[in-house]
Write a protein that holds these residues in place. Structure first.
Motif, PDB file in Angstrom:
ATOM      1  N   PHE A  73       0.989  -1.155  -0.011  1.00  0.00           N
ATOM      2  CA  PHE A  73      -0.005   0.044  -0.203  1.00  0.00           C
ATOM      3  C   PHE A  73       0.831   1.485   0.060  1.00  0.00           C
ATOM      4  O   PHE A  73       0.804   2.138   0.931  1.00  0.00           O
ATOM      5  CB  PHE A  73      -0.977   0.047   1.224  1.00  0.00           C
ATOM      6  N   GLU A  74       1.652   1.323  -0.795  1.00  0.00           N
ATOM      7  CA  GLU A  74       2.691   2.248  -0.968  1.00  0.00           C
ATOM      8  C   GLU A  74       2.321   3.371  -1.909  1.00  0.00           C
ATOM      9  O   GLU A  74       1.945   3.233  -3.260  1.00  0.00           O
ATOM     10  CB  GLU A  74       4.164   1.733  -1.694  1.00  0.00           C
ATOM     11  N   VAL A  75       2.205   4.669  -1.430  1.00  0.00           N
ATOM     12  CA  VAL A  75       1.807   5.692  -2.439  1.00  0.00           C
ATOM     13  C   VAL A  75       2.875   6.368  -2.950  1.00  0.00           C
ATOM     14  O   VAL A  75       3.838   6.835  -2.600  1.00  0.00           O
ATOM     15  CB  VAL A  75       1.089   7.202  -1.478  1.00  0.00           C
ATOM     16  N   VAL A  76       3.019   6.099  -4.487  1.00  0.00           N
ATOM     17  CA  VAL A  76       4.171   6.351  -5.227  1.00  0.00           C
ATOM     18  C   VAL A  76       3.768   7.995  -6.107  1.00  0.00           C
ATOM     19  O   VAL A  76       4.743   8.365  -6.603  1.00  0.00           O
ATOM     20  CB  VAL A  76       4.433   5.425  -6.271  1.00  0.00           C
ATOM     21  N   SER A  77       2.556   8.144  -6.081  1.00  0.00           N
ATOM     22  CA  SER A  77       2.138   9.651  -6.762  1.00  0.00           C
ATOM     23  C   SER A  77       0.985  10.138  -5.798  1.00  0.00           C
ATOM     24  O   SER A  77       0.033   9.110  -5.575  1.00  0.00           O
ATOM     25  CB  SER A  77       1.947   9.342  -8.129  1.00  0.00           C
ATOM     26  N   ARG A  78       0.913  11.327  -5.792  1.00  0.00           N
ATOM     27  CA  ARG A  78      -0.374  11.931  -5.223  1.00  0.00           C
ATOM     28  C   ARG A  78      -1.143  12.574  -6.173  1.00  0.00           C
ATOM     29  O   ARG A  78      -2.390  12.853  -6.036  1.00  0.00           O
ATOM     30  CB  ARG A  78       0.139  13.242  -4.226  1.00  0.00           C
ATOM     31  N   ASN A  79      -0.695  13.083  -7.645  1.00  0.00           N
ATOM     32  CA  ASN A  79      -1.423  13.634  -8.337  1.00  0.00           C
ATOM     33  C   ASN A  79      -0.979  13.193  -9.712  1.00  0.00           C
ATOM     34  O   ASN A  79       0.074  13.846 -10.265  1.00  0.00           O
ATOM     35  CB  ASN A  79      -1.384  15.271  -8.199  1.00  0.00           C
ATOM     36  N   PRO A  80      -1.470  12.235 -10.519  1.00  0.00           N
ATOM     37  CA  PRO A  80      -2.779  11.415 -10.033  1.00  0.00           C
ATOM     38  C   PRO A  80      -2.138  10.636  -8.728  1.00  0.00           C
ATOM     39  O   PRO A  80      -1.055  10.209  -8.673  1.00  0.00           O
ATOM     40  CB  PRO A  80      -3.216  10.612 -11.236  1.00  0.00           C
ATOM     41  N   HIS A 115      -7.992  -8.624   0.963  1.00  0.00           N
ATOM     42  CA  HIS A 115      -9.183  -8.074   1.719  1.00  0.00           C
ATOM     43  C   HIS A 115      -8.573  -6.662   2.589  1.00  0.00           C
ATOM     44  O   HIS A 115      -9.126  -5.607   2.728  1.00  0.00           O
ATOM     45  CB  HIS A 115      -9.362  -8.764   2.680  1.00  0.00           C
ATOM     46  N   ALA A 116      -7.186  -6.825   2.828  1.00  0.00           N
ATOM     47  CA  ALA A 116      -6.546  -5.601   3.314  1.00  0.00           C
ATOM     48  C   ALA A 116      -6.529  -4.532   2.534  1.00  0.00           C
ATOM     49  O   ALA A 116      -6.823  -3.134   2.853  1.00  0.00           O
ATOM     50  CB  ALA A 116      -5.139  -5.985   4.098  1.00  0.00           C
ATOM     51  N   LEU A 117      -5.911  -4.634   1.011  1.00  0.00           N
ATOM     52  CA  LEU A 117      -6.075  -3.794   0.165  1.00  0.00           C
ATOM     53  C   LEU A 117      -7.501  -2.898   0.021  1.00  0.00           C
ATOM     54  O   LEU A 117      -7.612  -1.833  -0.119  1.00  0.00           O
ATOM     55  CB  LEU A 117      -5.641  -4.218  -1.016  1.00  0.00           C
ATOM     56  N   TYR A 118      -8.386  -3.879  -0.155  1.00  0.00           N
ATOM     57  CA  TYR A 118      -9.831  -3.292  -0.308  1.00  0.00           C
ATOM     58  C   TYR A 118     -10.260  -2.593   0.842  1.00  0.00           C
ATOM     59  O   TYR A 118     -10.484  -1.405   0.777  1.00  0.00           O
ATOM     60  CB  TYR A 118     -10.926  -4.411  -0.412  1.00  0.00           C
ATOM     61  N   HIS A 119      -9.979  -2.702   2.297  1.00  0.00           N
ATOM     62  CA  HIS A 119     -10.142  -2.170   3.253  1.00  0.00           C
ATOM     63  C   HIS A 119      -9.448  -0.719   3.247  1.00  0.00           C
ATOM     64  O   HIS A 119     -10.061   0.167   3.694  1.00  0.00           O
ATOM     65  CB  HIS A 119     -10.067  -2.929   4.503  1.00  0.00           C
ATOM     66  N   ASN A 120      -8.200  -0.913   2.997  1.00  0.00           N
ATOM     67  CA  ASN A 120      -7.428   0.237   2.833  1.00  0.00           C
ATOM     68  C   ASN A 120      -8.172   1.402   1.948  1.00  0.00           C
ATOM     69  O   ASN A 120      -8.030   2.517   2.046  1.00  0.00           O
ATOM     70  CB  ASN A 120      -6.087  -0.045   2.643  1.00  0.00           C
ATOM     71  N   LEU A 121      -8.454   0.914   0.647  1.00  0.00           N
ATOM     72  CA  LEU A 121      -8.853   1.671  -0.254  1.00  0.00           C
ATOM     73  C   LEU A 121     -10.204   2.335   0.187  1.00  0.00           C
ATOM     74  O   LEU A 121     -10.327   3.640   0.224  1.00  0.00           O
ATOM     75  CB  LEU A 121      -9.066   1.052  -1.698  1.00  0.00           C
ATOM     76  N   MET A 122     -11.189   1.634   0.818  1.00  0.00           N
ATOM     77  CA  MET A 122     -12.264   2.360   1.340  1.00  0.00           C
ATOM     78  C   MET A 122     -12.079   3.118   2.516  1.00  0.00           C
ATOM     79  O   MET A 122     -12.869   4.144   2.549  1.00  0.00           O
ATOM     80  CB  MET A 122     -13.224   1.033   1.858  1.00  0.00           C
ATOM     81  N   GLU A 123     -11.013   2.887   3.412  1.00  0.00           N
ATOM     82  CA  GLU A 123     -10.806   3.710   4.415  1.00  0.00           C
ATOM     83  C   GLU A 123     -10.148   5.075   4.062  1.00  0.00           C
ATOM     84  O   GLU A 123     -10.320   6.124   4.603  1.00  0.00           O
ATOM     85  CB  GLU A 123      -9.960   2.898   5.465  1.00  0.00           C
ATOM     86  N   TYR A 124      -8.911   4.673   3.412  1.00  0.00           N
ATOM     87  CA  TYR A 124      -8.242   6.119   3.088  1.00  0.00           C
ATOM     88  C   TYR A 124      -8.762   6.910   1.772  1.00  0.00           C
ATOM     89  O   TYR A 124      -8.399   8.041   1.644  1.00  0.00           O
ATOM     90  CB  TYR A 124      -6.639   5.890   2.895  1.00  0.00           C
ATOM     91  N   CYS A 125      -9.523   6.189   1.024  1.00  0.00           N
ATOM     92  CA  CYS A 125      -9.823   7.011  -0.262  1.00  0.00           C
ATOM     93  C   CYS A 125     -11.498   6.982  -0.655  1.00  0.00           C
ATOM     94  O   CYS A 125     -11.634   6.272  -1.573  1.00  0.00           O
ATOM     95  CB  CYS A 125      -9.040   6.318  -1.596  1.00  0.00           C
ATOM     96  N   PRO A 126     -11.935   7.109   0.233  1.00  0.00           N
ATOM     97  CA  PRO A 126     -13.439   7.067   0.211  1.00  0.00           C
ATOM     98  C   PRO A 126     -14.172   7.667  -0.879  1.00  0.00           C
ATOM     99  O   PRO A 126     -13.827   8.802  -1.114  1.00  0.00           O
ATOM    100  CB  PRO A 126     -14.237   7.191   1.415  1.00  0.00           C
ATOM    101  N   LYS A 165     -13.611   7.515  -4.037  1.00  0.00           N
ATOM    102  CA  LYS A 165     -12.741   7.303  -5.592  1.00  0.00           C
ATOM    103  C   LYS A 165     -13.160   6.047  -6.281  1.00  0.00           C
ATOM    104  O   LYS A 165     -13.389   5.065  -5.702  1.00  0.00           O
ATOM    105  CB  LYS A 165     -11.525   7.468  -4.824  1.00  0.00           C
ATOM    106  N   LYS A 166     -12.997   6.254  -7.436  1.00  0.00           N
ATOM    107  CA  LYS A 166     -13.177   5.189  -8.358  1.00  0.00           C
ATOM    108  C   LYS A 166     -11.352   5.047  -8.748  1.00  0.00           C
ATOM    109  O   LYS A 166     -10.822   5.705  -9.010  1.00  0.00           O
ATOM    110  CB  LYS A 166     -13.720   5.457  -9.854  1.00  0.00           C
ATOM    111  N   PHE A 167     -11.267   3.438  -9.022  1.00  0.00           N
ATOM    112  CA  PHE A 167      -9.963   3.162  -9.161  1.00  0.00           C
ATOM    113  C   PHE A 167      -9.847   2.062 -10.385  1.00  0.00           C
ATOM    114  O   PHE A 167     -10.772   1.636 -10.808  1.00  0.00           O
ATOM    115  CB  PHE A 167      -9.363   2.177  -8.058  1.00  0.00           C
ATOM    116  N   VAL A 168      -8.910   2.441 -11.207  1.00  0.00           N
ATOM    117  CA  VAL A 168      -8.372   1.472 -12.162  1.00  0.00           C
ATOM    118  C   VAL A 168      -7.253   0.778 -11.653  1.00  0.00           C
ATOM    119  O   VAL A 168      -6.259   1.258 -10.938  1.00  0.00           O
ATOM    120  CB  VAL A 168      -7.689   2.365 -13.474  1.00  0.00           C
TER     121      VAL A 168
END
Length: 263
Positions: A216-223, A237-248, A250-253
């Motif tokens: 779950f490494e943030v390598v870029s902020r914009n985008p 499951h951990a990845l999904y939970h993190n995306l829901m928690e930290y980026c509510p 948002k749509k992801f590719v």
């Protein structure tokens, strides 16, 4: 690596030559991983390391790293379905293999586990006369969390007494990383009880500076671009939970690659 510094190419080549000579005399040649482990042990030994952190390869009982005697402390984090071709088809079978690192008279720190896994770990500790320490998520009190990191307090329990470590800033993201941090804090408590001295200041510095590429490494902020090496159901499951928690909201590719042996 020693003290955070990777082995030099020259030293690697020298030790590889030593390992190669021994391997050529063996009737049952070792695997690439086994050669790498032998090389690492040789490197640590020749440099008189005081303390070595060993991470298992495929985990536990039959792993090349497990030729060592009773370690100062062993650690087992969340066990889930993984490497089933080697470790077994059920969580109990996988846990039995992982529990192979629990040695006679040793100490093992474990994170929160499913009941069938914990049953195996407790049974192994009983057989090996080993002490099991639980790193419980209930001892964690979250202060704040964002894509910049998280801050929490941790209550250590030592017999009847408790001691709280306050405002620990962790650079890693996610609930599961707080659980991993709890395991680390219990390991430190165990080492200190054995005569090592790891100060609160060192703990704060370590938590703040730790880096774990590909988790779950943030390598870029914009985008916003996040790299994550999740490769089993628990990791997903951990990845999904993190995306829901930290980026509510948002749509992801997703760009992903998966080997044929993964389910």
């Amino acid at each position: 690596q020693i003290n955070g510094e990777m082995i030099s190419k020259e030293e690697f080549a020298r030790l590889a030559g030593t390992v190669k000579l021994v391997c050529e005399q063996m009737s049952d040649p070792p695997s690439e991983f086994e050669k790498a482990v032998a090389l690492a042990f040789l490197y640590f030994s020749q440099n008189n390391c005081n303390l070595v952190v060993l991470e298992v390869g495929l985990g536990g009982m039959d792993d090349a790293t497990n030729v060592i005697k009773t370690p100062e402390v062993a650690a087992i984090v969340n066990i889930d379905y993984d490497h089933m071709g080697f470790l077994g088809d059920t969580l109990s079978q996988i846990a039995e293999k992982k529990a192979g690192i629990i040695k006679e008279g040793g100490v093992v720190v474990v994170s929160k586990q499913k009941e069938e896994v914990m049953d195996v770990l407790l049974e192994t500790c009983e057989k090996q006369h080993a002490n099991l320490i639980n790193a419980s998520n209930s001892q964690i009190k979250v202060r704040k969390k964002s894509l910049d990191g998280q801050c929490f307090d941790y209550e250590r329990k030592n017999g009847t007494s408790t001691k709280e470590l306050q405002q620990l800033k962790l650079s890693l993201l996610g609930d599961h990383q707080r659980g991993n941090a709890a395991v680390v804090l219990e390991i430190i408590e165990c080492l200190n009880s054995k005569g090592y001295h790891i100060s609160e200041d060192a703990i704060h510095k370590g938590m703040k500076s730790v880096r774990w590429p590909g988790r779950f490494e943030v390598v870029s902020r914009n985008p916003l671009i996040i790299v994550d090496g999740a490769h089993n159901p628990d990791g997903i499951h951990a990845l999904y939970h993190n995306l829901m928690e930290y980026c509510p909201g948002k749509k992801f590719v997703f760009i992903t690659g998966i080997l044929k042996d993964k389910n």
